[in-house]
Design a protein around this motif. Structure first.
Motif, mmCIF file in Angstrom:
data_model
loop_
_atom_site.group_PDB
_atom_site.id
_atom_site.type_symbol
_atom_site.label_atom_id
_atom_site.label_comp_id
_atom_site.label_asym_id
_atom_site.label_seq_id
_atom_site.Cartn_x
_atom_site.Cartn_y
_atom_site.Cartn_z
ATOM 1 N N VAL A 45 -0.835 3.128 18.211
ATOM 2 C CA VAL A 45 -1.989 2.442 17.789
ATOM 3 C C VAL A 45 -1.746 2.668 16.381
ATOM 4 O O VAL A 45 -2.102 1.649 15.533
ATOM 5 C CB VAL A 45 -3.107 3.162 18.335
ATOM 6 C CG1 VAL A 45 -4.308 2.615 17.560
ATOM 7 C CG2 VAL A 45 -3.641 3.077 19.772
ATOM 8 N N LEU A 46 -1.604 3.629 15.700
ATOM 9 C CA LEU A 46 -1.544 3.825 14.225
ATOM 10 C C LEU A 46 -0.329 3.186 13.728
ATOM 11 O O LEU A 46 -0.724 2.392 12.546
ATOM 12 C CB LEU A 46 -1.443 5.466 13.918
ATOM 13 C CG LEU A 46 -2.735 6.273 14.267
ATOM 14 C CD1 LEU A 46 -2.304 7.811 13.964
ATOM 15 C CD2 LEU A 46 -3.687 5.740 13.183
ATOM 16 N N ASP A 47 0.675 2.964 14.307
ATOM 17 C CA ASP A 47 1.913 2.248 13.820
ATOM 18 C C ASP A 47 1.547 0.728 13.786
ATOM 19 O O ASP A 47 1.768 -0.064 12.981
ATOM 20 C CB ASP A 47 3.008 2.543 14.343
ATOM 21 C CG ASP A 47 3.772 3.574 13.967
ATOM 22 O OD1 ASP A 47 3.637 3.948 12.999
ATOM 23 O OD2 ASP A 47 4.582 4.102 15.171
ATOM 24 N N PHE A 82 1.145 -1.238 5.603
ATOM 25 C CA PHE A 82 1.632 0.075 5.123
ATOM 26 C C PHE A 82 2.512 0.639 6.290
ATOM 27 O O PHE A 82 2.789 -0.120 7.054
ATOM 28 C CB PHE A 82 0.511 1.030 4.373
ATOM 29 C CG PHE A 82 -0.453 1.281 5.751
ATOM 30 C CD1 PHE A 82 -0.482 2.591 6.427
ATOM 31 C CD2 PHE A 82 -1.602 0.333 5.810
ATOM 32 C CE1 PHE A 82 -1.275 2.766 7.372
ATOM 33 C CE2 PHE A 82 -2.633 0.826 6.956
ATOM 34 C CZ PHE A 82 -2.556 1.986 7.460
ATOM 35 N N ALA A 83 3.028 1.803 5.870
ATOM 36 C CA ALA A 83 3.968 2.527 6.856
ATOM 37 C C ALA A 83 3.545 4.100 7.190
ATOM 38 O O ALA A 83 3.170 4.649 6.101
ATOM 39 C CB ALA A 83 5.230 1.968 6.590
ATOM 40 N N PHE A 84 4.112 4.450 8.130
ATOM 41 C CA PHE A 84 4.142 5.772 8.283
ATOM 42 C C PHE A 84 5.485 6.345 8.335
ATOM 43 O O PHE A 84 6.261 5.609 9.075
ATOM 44 C CB PHE A 84 3.258 6.263 9.538
ATOM 45 C CG PHE A 84 1.954 5.991 9.682
ATOM 46 C CD1 PHE A 84 0.977 6.626 8.621
ATOM 47 C CD2 PHE A 84 1.270 5.084 10.535
ATOM 48 C CE1 PHE A 84 -0.339 6.543 8.468
ATOM 49 C CE2 PHE A 84 -0.037 4.758 10.413
ATOM 50 C CZ PHE A 84 -0.756 5.462 9.388
ATOM 51 N N MET A 91 0.783 -1.128 -0.005
ATOM 52 C CA MET A 91 -0.206 0.152 0.063
ATOM 53 C C MET A 91 0.830 1.179 -0.081
ATOM 54 O O MET A 91 0.557 2.197 -0.657
ATOM 55 C CB MET A 91 -0.969 -0.126 1.128
ATOM 56 C CG MET A 91 -2.224 -0.954 1.132
ATOM 57 S SD MET A 91 -3.048 -0.576 2.540
ATOM 58 C CE MET A 91 -4.721 -0.676 1.930
ATOM 59 N N GLY A 92 2.064 1.259 0.667
ATOM 60 C CA GLY A 92 2.861 2.529 0.565
ATOM 61 C C GLY A 92 3.028 2.856 1.808
ATOM 62 O O GLY A 92 2.890 2.584 2.991
ATOM 63 N N THR A 93 3.948 4.154 1.624
ATOM 64 C CA THR A 93 4.376 4.712 3.071
ATOM 65 C C THR A 93 3.704 6.331 3.019
ATOM 66 O O THR A 93 3.734 6.953 1.864
ATOM 67 C CB THR A 93 5.749 4.887 3.120
ATOM 68 O OG1 THR A 93 6.240 3.363 3.096
ATOM 69 C CG2 THR A 93 6.161 5.667 4.377
ATOM 70 N N TYR A 94 3.148 6.744 4.040
ATOM 71 C CA TYR A 94 2.557 7.967 4.166
ATOM 72 C C TYR A 94 3.204 8.701 5.121
ATOM 73 O O TYR A 94 3.580 8.489 6.213
ATOM 74 C CB TYR A 94 0.924 7.675 4.881
ATOM 75 C CG TYR A 94 0.301 6.934 3.971
ATOM 76 C CD1 TYR A 94 -0.484 7.245 2.526
ATOM 77 C CD2 TYR A 94 0.039 5.482 4.159
ATOM 78 C CE1 TYR A 94 -1.022 6.616 1.726
ATOM 79 C CE2 TYR A 94 -0.625 4.661 3.226
ATOM 80 C CZ TYR A 94 -1.179 5.256 2.268
ATOM 81 O OH TYR A 94 -2.034 4.497 1.333
ATOM 82 N N ARG A 95 3.360 10.127 4.664
ATOM 83 C CA ARG A 95 4.174 10.970 5.551
ATOM 84 C C ARG A 95 3.273 11.806 6.408
ATOM 85 O O ARG A 95 2.189 12.515 5.729
ATOM 86 C CB ARG A 95 4.911 11.928 4.768
ATOM 87 C CG ARG A 95 5.692 13.241 5.220
ATOM 88 C CD ARG A 95 7.138 12.350 5.340
ATOM 89 N NE ARG A 95 8.113 13.664 5.806
ATOM 90 C CZ ARG A 95 8.951 13.641 6.592
ATOM 91 N NH1 ARG A 95 9.266 12.397 7.235
ATOM 92 N NH2 ARG A 95 9.736 14.587 6.878
ATOM 93 N N ILE A 96 3.137 11.693 7.792
ATOM 94 C CA ILE A 96 2.596 12.359 8.678
ATOM 95 C C ILE A 96 3.195 13.329 9.351
ATOM 96 O O ILE A 96 4.325 12.955 10.142
ATOM 97 C CB ILE A 96 1.983 11.299 9.594
ATOM 98 C CG1 ILE A 96 1.221 10.128 8.642
ATOM 99 C CG2 ILE A 96 0.626 11.848 10.496
ATOM 100 C CD1 ILE A 96 0.058 10.458 7.574
ATOM 101 N N ALA A 97 2.649 14.538 9.491
ATOM 102 C CA ALA A 97 3.339 15.517 10.649
ATOM 103 C C ALA A 97 2.772 15.258 11.920
ATOM 104 O O ALA A 97 1.592 15.072 12.096
ATOM 105 C CB ALA A 97 2.959 16.902 9.968
#
Length: 74
Positions: free
Chosen positions: A25-27, A35-37, A1-7
């Motif tokens: 929790v999100l990780d 997927f990953a953050f 799914m990919g990696t999402y950049r989160i501030a």
């Protein structure tokens, strides 16, 4: 799914603690669902005033704007 950049902006008070728990929790969800953050930690509020003399720097705004989403613990 990919990696999402989160501030990740903890803010002041209990915000940093809430953000730390939310990130855990999100990780876990990301790992479970494939997927990953990529977290970008941004200092804001009183901590930013102490460190930089401003509650939120323009360069931080630019970096946050380039992210996929923001997790804010105001």
């Amino acid at each position: 799914m990919g990696t999402y950049r989160i501030a990740s902006i903890g803010g002041d008070g209990v915000g940093p603690e809430v953000i730390a728990a939310a990130r855990t929790v999100l990780d876990a969800v990301a790992t479970r669902d494939g997927f990953a953050f990529d977290w970008l930690d941004v200092v804001a509020g009183g901590a930013a005033i102490d460190a930089y003399g401003a509650a939120f720097r323009s360069e931080d705004l630019d970096a946050v704007a380039a992210c996929d989403a923001v997790l804010l613990g105001a």
